[in-house]
Design an enzyme around this catalytic site. Structure first.
Site, PDB file in Angstrom:
ATOM      1  N   HIS A 156      27.397  77.715  59.025  1.00 51.49           N
ATOM      2  CA  HIS A 156      27.589  76.299  58.011  1.00 51.49           C
ATOM      3  C   HIS A 156      27.203  75.193  59.161  1.00 51.49           C
ATOM      4  CE1 HIS A 156      28.940  79.693  55.550  1.00 51.49           C
ATOM      5  NE2 HIS A 156      29.974  78.869  54.022  1.00 51.49           N
TER       6      HIS A 156
ATOM      7  N   GLU B 146      20.500  81.972  45.722  1.00 56.98           N
ATOM      8  CA  GLU B 146      20.196  80.372  46.188  1.00 56.98           C
ATOM      9  C   GLU B 146      18.564  80.427  45.407  1.00 56.98           C
ATOM     10  OE1 GLU B 146      22.543  82.263  47.719  1.00 56.98           O
ATOM     11  OE2 GLU B 146      23.843  80.254  48.245  1.00 56.98           O
TER      12      GLU B 146
END
Lengths: 332, 323
Positions: free
Chosen positions: B127, B58
């Protein structure tokens, strides 16, 4: 080894000398309390900086780091606006908003310098990817230190550049120390270049004190990149004579053996290159003296420009956050 | 007019912008196979160079997007899940947001960072972040949180054409929702809040999917004779302050509803704006409904009730109006 023509070699010498005198001037100014913040000098590393930058075309890209006064100079930037930036003046390359660790001169392909160690690596991959998508044949040279090779960025950037065969040249300026921590104390492998194996790209160790050696390696790597064969990792073994940064922090710390410093200074890149120029018949003593004098005059002129430049308008602090401002929003 | 889902609207915005401007490209994890449903057919039409699957890196691919933007490309980064933005925090905060300013205008970063918000779905603490408020603390970023398919398309197209880094948060609770979306090209400007429903007794400012809850609450309250105005800011940076303040000037009461955390959040920021610049029009205390300052638990039995719903909004509104 491809040998650059005599004019190029003389220009290499000039740029090395510019960087040396520039950083010496910065040190003097810093010691007099004239520079805000901190400065990180690269005295001793001029050969790898210039050898790498001059192996590129003028419009190729280059990404630097926190120890980066020399990188834009190596790429051909004018010294006045760089010095003005370090003093925080309105005429600085960044208008006084970046300073020593963020010198950028986009007019010579210098895409900026990040003071977050390693963070320039993926940015360089992106610049190279963009160049390839635009089909303009440009490559991006990415400078980073041995310390940055232990950041996750290094591994992510090399992996992506390799997987996508991006035209980037990774140039590790291994000066053996991250601040005061020897690379050997935080890595079990002695050479950064060996890490290239993990990413399926060539890794090469070069003598960072010899600008011609670095030039040849980067030229080959840049050609390889232009040919679509992907990235190369080059590790230039070099040394910084100053400490990590200027100031009193390091006065009472003995993390380096004085003999080690002396050994590197015995192979100082400037006399080394001057000796080569004389030996090859490219420059005699008189020409070398002329160059020395000319560069000193250039730096003096840059200093005068920087010192006489005005401070930025305080209102400028509140401008430029966005490129596309939004009407009616005072922070835009 | 034809209807699209929220995700289809995003897909269409990307397809139209990629067709319009060859500098636009998408990168992120698993984008070519359209795992998350917003890139369907794009790899087939534009190729894998412009719909680029990345390794699970990322921070690395965020930096790649920034570097590409610096040399004239217009990347769209798909983080797939907003929680993954933390891995790229340094690039987002220290590079993307600071480049235009720090380099004195020599460069800018025209990149879009798409982040899906999945909460209320049993995905547990790592999440389920609704983290746009964190990025409001970072000068230099623009932030959009659309609540309708129509706005998702128009805001994303504006974001892609904007010369600054834009974070677009896509509320997962809205992904399947349908709405009218014109097929043609249209842009929704940043900084213009939408008045979703006009009213005179109370202003409810709602973020993302909470706009839907607020409108449902307004229906219920209308039956009790209470007239609610519902404001959807659409972009948080810049924030459409004028619309919010004008509404509060009319109603004299304000409630902000957000699925983000309470402390230092969007709701607090909007209420502070009202307190500073709209205080004298207030007839009741200011009120916010948010998620609690807790981590998100896994069990549906535990996560239930974490996010303000229609019933809570009705209760809060009644308390304010009857105060």
């Amino acid at each position: 080894m491809s040998t650059p023509d005599p004019a190029t070699q003389l220009e290499m010498y000039r740029r090395m000398l510019r960087i040396r005198r520039f950083d010496e001037t910065v040190k003097t100014l810093f010691d007099r309390g004239r520079i805000p913040g901190s400065v990180h000098l690269s005295i001793g590393q001029e050969a790898e900086v210039v050898g790498a930058c001059m192996a590129l075309a003028g419009d190729d890209y280059m990404v630097g780091n926190h120890r980066s006064h020399g990188h834009p100079i190596g790429k051909g930037a004018a010294m006045g606006p760089l010095l003005a930036e370090i003093l925080g003046k309105a005429t600085g390359v960044n208008g006084g908003k970046g300073g020593s660790m963020h010198l950028a001169d986009f007019s010579v392909g210098s895409l900026g310098e990040s003071s977050i160690v390693g963070s320039g690596l993926p940015v360089a991959v992106g610049a190279a990817l963009g160049a390839r998508m635009q089909g303009n044949g440009r490559v991006c040279l990415c400078f980073f230190g041995d310390g940055a090779s232990n950041e996750g960025y290094f591994h992510e950037a090399l992996n992506m550049a390799s997987a996508w065969q991006v035209p980037v040249v990774f140039l590790c300026e291994n000066n053996s120390y991250g601040v005061t921590t020897a690379f050997s104390r935080v890595s079990r492998v002695p050479d950064v270049a060996t890490r290239a194996v993990a990413y399926g790209i060539p890794g090469e160790i070069v003598d960072g004190q010899d600008a011609r050696v670095v030039y040849a390696a980067v030229q080959n790597a840049a050609q390889r990149a232009r040919d679509g064969a992907g990235p190369t990792l080059i590790e230039a073994k070099t040394y910084r004579y100053p400490h990590h940064s200027e100031g009193p922090l390091y006065n009472n710390i003995t993390y380096r053996d004085p003999a080690e410093l002396a050994a590197w200074q015995a192979r100082d890149p400037l006399p080394l290159f001057a000796g080569h120029l004389a030996e090859a018949g490219i420059a005699d003593a008189a020409l070398l003296a002329d160059i020395e004098q000319a560069i000193s005059a250039e730096v003096a002129s840059a200093l005068e420009f920087a010192e006489q430049s005005p401070w930025p308008d305080p209102a400028e602090a509140h401008r430029g956050l966005y490129r596309t401002p939004i009407a009616g929003f005072d922070h835009a | 007019m034809r209807e699209l889902t929220f995700l289809e609207a995003i897909r269409e915005a990307q397809e139209q912008e990629m067709a319009r401007d060859e500098r636009v490209f998408i990168l992120g994890e698993d984008v070519s196979f359209n795992v998350y449903g917003s890139t369907g057919g794009l790899a087939e039409r534009f190729g894998l160079d412009r719909v680029r699957d990345t390794p699970i890196s990322e921070s690395g691919f965020t930096g790649v997007a920034i570097g590409a933007a610096l040399v004239g490309m217009r990347p769209i980064v798909d983080f797939t899940i907003a929680s993954f933005m933390y891995l790229a925090m340094d690039q987002l905060v220290s590079i993307a947001a600071k480049t235009a300013y720090m380099y004195g205008g020599q460069a800018h970063v025209p990149a879009v960072f798409r982040a899906a918000l999945f909460y209320n779905g049993g995905l547990a603490a790592q999440h389920s972040d609704r983290n746009y408020a964190m990025f409001m603390q970072v000068p230099g970023l623009k932030i959009a949180v659309p609540s309708t398919p129509h706005d998702a398309k128009g805001l994303l197209k504006s974001a892609i054409r904007d010369d600054d880094p834009v974070l677009m948060f896509e509320d997962g609770a809205l992904w399947g929702s349908r709405g009218e979306v014109p097929e043609d090209d249209y842009l929704i400007p940043f900084g213009q809040a939408a008045v979703r429903r006009e009213g005179s007794d109370l202003t409810i400012v709602a973020i993302g999917s909470r706009v839907r809850e607020a409108l449902a609450a307004a229906d219920t309250l209308a039956k009790q004779g209470i007239s609610v105005e519902v404001i959807d800011p659409r972009t948080l940076v810049p924030l459409g302050r004028a619309t919010i303040l004008a509404s509060v000037a009319k109603t004299g009461r304000a409630l902000v509803v957000d699925v983000g955390h309470r402390s230092c959040g969007v709701a607090g920021e909007i209420l502070a704006t009202i307190a500073e610049d709209g205080f004298w029009s207030l007839r009741a205390p200011l009120k916010r409904l948010t998620a609690p300052d807790m981590q998100i638990p896994f069990s549906p039995a535990l996560e239930k009730g974490f996010y303000p719903d229609t019933a809570q909004i009705v209760d809060a509104a009644l308390a304010l109006v009857q105060d």
